[in-house]
Design a protein around this motif. Structure first.
Motif, PDB file in Angstrom:
ATOM      1  N   ALA A   1      26.727  33.418  47.771  1.00  0.00           N
ATOM      2  CA  ALA A   1      27.609  32.293  47.501  1.00  0.00           C
ATOM      3  C   ALA A   1      28.604  32.637  46.402  1.00  0.00           C
ATOM      4  N   ALA A   2      28.162  33.395  45.390  1.00  0.00           N
ATOM      5  CA  ALA A   2      29.055  33.785  44.300  1.00  0.00           C
ATOM      6  C   ALA A   2      30.201  34.643  44.814  1.00  0.00           C
ATOM      7  N   ALA A   3      29.921  35.524  45.770  1.00  0.00           N
ATOM      8  CA  ALA A   3      30.977  36.385  46.315  1.00  0.00           C
ATOM      9  C   ALA A   3      32.043  35.559  47.017  1.00  0.00           C
ATOM     10  N   PHE A   4      31.621  34.608  47.856  1.00  0.00           N
ATOM     11  CA  PHE A   4      32.594  33.799  48.571  1.00  0.00           C
ATOM     12  C   PHE A   4      33.307  32.820  47.642  1.00  0.00           C
ATOM     13  N   ALA A   5      32.587  32.279  46.659  1.00  0.00           N
ATOM     14  CA  ALA A   5      33.226  31.401  45.685  1.00  0.00           C
ATOM     15  C   ALA A   5      34.281  32.170  44.895  1.00  0.00           C
ATOM     16  N   ALA A   6      33.988  33.417  44.546  1.00  0.00           N
ATOM     17  CA  ALA A   6      34.964  34.247  43.837  1.00  0.00           C
ATOM     18  C   ALA A   6      36.205  34.460  44.699  1.00  0.00           C
ATOM     19  N   GLY A   7      36.013  34.675  46.003  1.00  0.00           N
ATOM     20  CA  GLY A   7      37.154  34.824  46.888  1.00  0.00           C
ATOM     21  C   GLY A   7      38.014  33.576  46.937  1.00  0.00           C
ATOM     22  N   ALA A   8      37.374  32.412  46.928  1.00  0.00           N
ATOM     23  CA  ALA A   8      38.116  31.154  46.949  1.00  0.00           C
ATOM     24  C   ALA A   8      38.898  30.940  45.656  1.00  0.00           C
ATOM     25  N   LEU A   9      38.403  31.493  44.556  1.00  0.00           N
ATOM     26  CA  LEU A   9      39.051  31.324  43.253  1.00  0.00           C
ATOM     27  C   LEU A   9      40.119  32.374  42.980  1.00  0.00           C
ATOM     28  N   LEU A  10      40.282  33.324  43.881  1.00  0.00           N
ATOM     29  CA  LEU A  10      41.139  34.484  43.618  1.00  0.00           C
ATOM     30  C   LEU A  10      42.546  34.094  43.192  1.00  0.00           C
ATOM     31  N   GLY A  11      43.145  33.125  43.867  1.00  0.00           N
ATOM     32  CA  GLY A  11      44.526  32.766  43.562  1.00  0.00           C
ATOM     33  C   GLY A  11      44.687  31.730  42.471  1.00  0.00           C
ATOM     34  N   ALA A  12      43.595  31.269  41.890  1.00  0.00           N
ATOM     35  CA  ALA A  12      43.674  30.233  40.854  1.00  0.00           C
ATOM     36  C   ALA A  12      44.089  30.838  39.511  1.00  0.00           C
ATOM     37  N   ASP A  13      44.842  30.069  38.747  1.00  0.00           N
ATOM     38  CA  ASP A  13      45.240  30.509  37.413  1.00  0.00           C
ATOM     39  C   ASP A  13      44.077  30.352  36.439  1.00  0.00           C
ATOM     40  N   GLY A  14      43.999  31.267  35.485  1.00  0.00           N
ATOM     41  CA  GLY A  14      42.963  31.177  34.461  1.00  0.00           C
ATOM     42  C   GLY A  14      42.098  32.416  34.424  1.00  0.00           C
ATOM     43  N   ASP A  15      41.426  32.611  33.299  1.00  0.00           N
ATOM     44  CA  ASP A  15      40.548  33.772  33.200  1.00  0.00           C
ATOM     45  C   ASP A  15      39.233  33.478  33.914  1.00  0.00           C
ATOM     46  N   PRO A  16      38.508  34.518  34.344  1.00  0.00           N
ATOM     47  CA  PRO A  16      37.293  34.314  35.134  1.00  0.00           C
ATOM     48  C   PRO A  16      36.253  33.416  34.473  1.00  0.00           C
TER      49      PRO A  16
END
Length: 319
Positions: free
Chosen positions: A27-42
């Motif tokens: 789930a973390a891998a796919f959630a990270a993919g969904a967040l890829l284009g979002a502004d902000g630090d990880p």
């Protein structure tokens, strides 16, 4: 696309896994993919996702979707879109309460997926969106014997979010399906690809040609044949992928695996496709469609992967 999207996905994944509670590695891998284009630090995005997930968990009854690991994927998509969990939950409930009697009122998982797309593509206000969505459902739903509520809700919510009315959506579908009729691949997969192309406003003839070019390239590499399923090819064609993008996906898959993301070849292919498509421009309707396709693919791969792990563990325990 970010300058180094793979590094950012890996950083987002690690940030999501750092605190407790945290999602599973899949789930973390796919959630990270969904967040890829979002502004902000990880770290900041991971905190916001965790807060959104907690709000979803608190606002949903235990028997209602999304549940468990899916909540993290939903939370990431909402966070990337700047949508509060409370607004999503309110829209979801309004969508469920407004459902008409009969076939047009049937919703997948109480409107969970439709509300996600409508919330991330909201332009005209919830009431207007919901009315348009149900008009589309009334006109474009499939007969019961081949109806897929998940696909129906996702795509028709995308049309509603883009401001499309039933006749416009139907005409676009008919043109796309006619163009894909003789394309390569299984008919059910071609139809799904055509419907996504109609939603994205892709040229029908060029989508069919891309589909065939992608099929031809897929045959040249064993790893592509094993990881990129027949169902994924028409979706990629609708999103504008070309054969060279498949080669780029292979490089990304190797980089993801080297970074510790082991979610199976099919999961890695889906995640790599998310990274590639993250660099493509998208209008309101296209953004909504992308979220729908991403969420459906994530959930399918994630559930299949987790089910396989659970089955293997159960089998081992029974020996």
């Amino acid at each position: 696309m970010t300058p180094d999207p793979t590094a950012r996905v890996l950083a987002l994944r690690e940030a999501l896994l750092a605190p407790r509670p945290s999602p599973s590695k899949q789930a973390a891998a796919f959630a990270a993919g969904a967040l890829l284009g979002a502004d902000g630090d990880p770290d900041a995005l991971a905190r916001a996702t965790a807060e959104t997930r907690a709000a979803l968990n608190a606002g949903l009854r235990r028997v209602h979707a999304p549940g468990g690991e899916q909540e993290w994927v939903y939370a990431a998509i909402l966070t990337a879109s700047g949508v509060r969990a409370e607004d999503y939950l309110s829209l979801r409930e309004a969508l469920h309460e407004a459902r008409p009697k009969g076939g047009a009122g049937r919703l997948h998982a109480r409107g969970t997926l439709a509300a996600l797309v409508l919330a991330t593509g909201d332009r005209d206000g919830p009431a207007s969106l919901i009315r348009r969505f149900y008009r589309l459902k009334d006109e474009l739903r499939d007969p019961w014997w081949r109806r897929d509520l998940s696909e129906e809700d996702a795509l028709l919510a995308g049309h509603a979010a883009a401001g499309h009315e039933p006749r416009e959506a139907r005409n676009a579908r008919e043109r796309a399906e006619a163009a894909m009729a003789d394309a390569r691949g299984w008919s059910s997969h071609r139809k799904a690809g055509a419907r996504l192309a109609a939603l994205l406003g892709a040229d029908p003839g060029e989508t069919a040609a891309r589909n065939d070019r992608l099929h031809a390239r897929r045959k040249t590499r064993w790893k592509l044949r094993m990881s990129v399923g027949d169902d994924l090819i028409p979706q990629l064609a609708a999103q504008g992928f070309e054969p060279d993008d498949l080669s780029g996906m292979l490089e990304l898959m190797d980089a993801l695996k080297a970074g510790g993301i082991n979610i199976g070849m099919g999961g890695q292919a889906r995640l790599a496709a998310m990274i590639v498509s993250g660099g493509r421009s998208a209008g309101p309707g296209e953004a909504a469609a992308a979220f729908a396709a991403v969420q459906a693919a994530q959930t399918a791969v994630m559930v299949a992967s987790m089910t396989a792990v659970s089955a293997a563990a159960t089998s081992s325990a029974g020996r």
